[in-house]
Design an enzyme around this catalytic site. Structure first.
Site, PDB file in Angstrom:
ATOM      1  N   PRO A 157       7.796  15.203 -27.918  1.00  0.00           N
ATOM      2  CA  PRO A 157       6.721  15.641 -27.018  1.00  0.00           C
ATOM      3  C   PRO A 157       5.378  15.180 -27.556  1.00  0.00           C
ATOM      4  O   PRO A 157       5.042  15.436 -28.707  1.00  0.00           O
ATOM      5  CB  PRO A 157       6.836  17.172 -27.048  1.00  0.00           C
ATOM      6  CG  PRO A 157       8.236  17.433 -27.475  1.00  0.00           C
ATOM      7  CD  PRO A 157       8.601  16.320 -28.406  1.00  0.00           C
ATOM      8  N   CYS A 158       4.645  14.487 -26.727  1.00  0.00           N
ATOM      9  CA  CYS A 158       3.367  13.906 -27.152  1.00  0.00           C
ATOM     10  C   CYS A 158       2.310  14.237 -26.128  1.00  0.00           C
ATOM     11  O   CYS A 158       1.683  13.346 -25.592  1.00  0.00           O
ATOM     12  CB  CYS A 158       3.500  12.390 -27.260  1.00  0.00           C
ATOM     13  SG  CYS A 158       3.652  11.827 -28.931  1.00  0.00           S
TER      14      CYS A 158
END
EC number: 2.1.1.37
Length: 437
Positions: free
Chosen positions: A88-89
């Site tokens: 997750p970015c």
């Protein structure tokens, strides 16, 4: 569980597994995904239902080691062919502010650490398109340098792939970084196999078959408003399906997906699942009805699907610690209502046997967070080619898991996996959710 006696199939590990979109795509390409890692116990339970023969580790990458992944799955000391995952970015999301030093992006560093500890032949890192824009390219350079200093090489001509060019009726762009050990040949990026009817993208081969449309994906699904029981539960045992498109036939399991090497699942194709109804006010229904297809309804800001086009990007919304925002769900092209979880799954290329959490909130989150299986399959097929093996279709039909796994609330799921229920902050419940105007 898939044990090591099936040595003809290459083996894979899924980090940040979610409900399992990438796991399914890699399985369809011919991999046995023997271990999956996911921090959210609701996602873990859904993953376990759909892949009961695999090992799901319900914990954060931050607290996980390669030894644990190997020992808690059937991998043991075997060589791993590929590790894949999308850390997750949100700091790079085009929706957010793309803060370069966003602490949430530290998960990328743990992804790299686990790849280096597991020492697979190949790896795939999936992420948002925003990672390729402006100063964020520096972050990609940092990732590539870290791998290159540790015995790996990465394709420097990294690409953003659109799911719509791989048979998915949805405009969804994602970055894929492909890498391998120094002693191996880098895999190629998959060539587009479909073209959206209304696309004007330069370089797309006009001879490619058209991408399935929204209506190709939805037209055979039973109309949920004909089933009063779908107000209380998300499934009907003997539903009245219509005549499917070729795409619909494949997702219903009536014909096979091209070059599909996944395990067949035991399920009843007459059953309609993931189809809980939404109560809309009369006023909302009038507004939905008067909105032209392909346009946005001005008050709710919901997009009405164009039956002859493709779906806009399905989004997950945000968790409670980011405001518990539920992403706007598209409006059905012909019925004045938001689409169901099953309809979203069709637009994402999930087969009908694949089920999601019984609530709309979690179900849409699981789809919106995931890589469409057919896009993952296209990437995984290039890794299979690079390994230089001929994929095989397993003869065994796998059972699905216990349906109770799809009904857990967060505390029940956390208890089931023996973890702290606060690992994912509880969402603040509101009297009216954002997708029920």
């Amino acid at each position: 569980m898939i044990h090591s006696n099936n040595k003809e199939r290459p083996i894979a590990v899924d980090l940040f597994a979610g409900a399992g979109g990438m796991s399914l795509g890699f399985e369809q390409a011919g991999f046995d995904v023997l271990a999956s890692l996911e921090i959210d116990p609701i996602h873990c339970a859904t993953h376990e239902f759909n892949f009961p023969f695999s090992s799901i580790l319900c914990k954060s990458v931050v607290d996980t080691t390669a030894i644990e992944i190997r020992s808690k799955s059937s991998i043991g000391d075997r060589e791993i062919d590929v590790v894949f995952g999308g850390p997750p970015c949100q700091g790079f999301s085009l929706i957010g502010k793309r803060v370069f030093d966003d602490p949430r992006n530290s998960l990328v560093h743990h992804y790299i650490r686990l790849v280096l500890e597991l020492q697979p032949k190949y790896f795939v890192l999936e992420n948002v398109k925003g990672m390729t824009l402006g100063k964020h390219k520096e972050f990609i350079s940092i990732i590539i340098n870290k791998f290159e200093k540790n015995g790996y090489k990465v394709r420097k001509d990294y690409k953003v792939l659109n799911a719509a060019e791989y048979g998915v009726p949805q405009n969804r762009e994602r970055l894929f970084l492909l890498g391998c050990r120094q002693d191996l040949e880098l895999p190629n990026y998959p060539q587009a196999i479909t073209r959206p009817a209304k696309s004007n993208k330069a370089g797309l081969n006009n001879e490619l078959p058209l991408t399935p449309t929204v209506w190709d994906a939805l037209k055979d699904l039973p109309e949920i408003e004909n089933y009063i029981e779908l107000s209380e539960k998300d499934w009907v045992k003997e539903a009245d399906f219509g005549k499917p498109s070729n795409y619909g036939r494949q997702l219903r399991g009536l014909s096979s997906i091209d070059k599909d090497y996944s395990y067949e699942r035991k399920y009843d194709p007459r059953m309609l699942t993931s189809s809980l109804r939404t109560k809309h006010s009369l006023e909302s229904r009038h507004r939905f009805e008067s909105t032209p297809c392909g346009k946005t309804e001005p008050i709710s800001r919901f997009h009405k699907l164009d039956p002859e086009g493709i779906c806009n990007t399905l989004r997950a919304g945000t968790a409670s610690n980011r405001g518990a925002f539920t992403s706007a769900r598209p409006i059905h092209p012909f019925t004045p209502r938001c689409i169901t979880v099953r309809e979203a799954a069709r637009l994402h290329s999930y087969p009908d046997w694949f089920r999601f959490h019984t609530t709309k909130w979690h179900g849409f989150r699981q789809i919106g967070n995931s890589v469409p299986p057919l896009l993952a399959k296209a990437v995984a097929s290039e890794i299979i080619k690079a390994i230089d093996i001929k994929p095989i279709k397993p003869g065994v039909i796998q059972e699905l898991g216990n349906e109770n796994l799809l009904m857990f609330d967060m505390s029940q799921a956390a208890r089931y996996y023996g973890i702290n229920p606060q690992v994912i902050e509880p969402r603040a419940r509101k009297s009216r959710c954002a997708n029920t105007p």
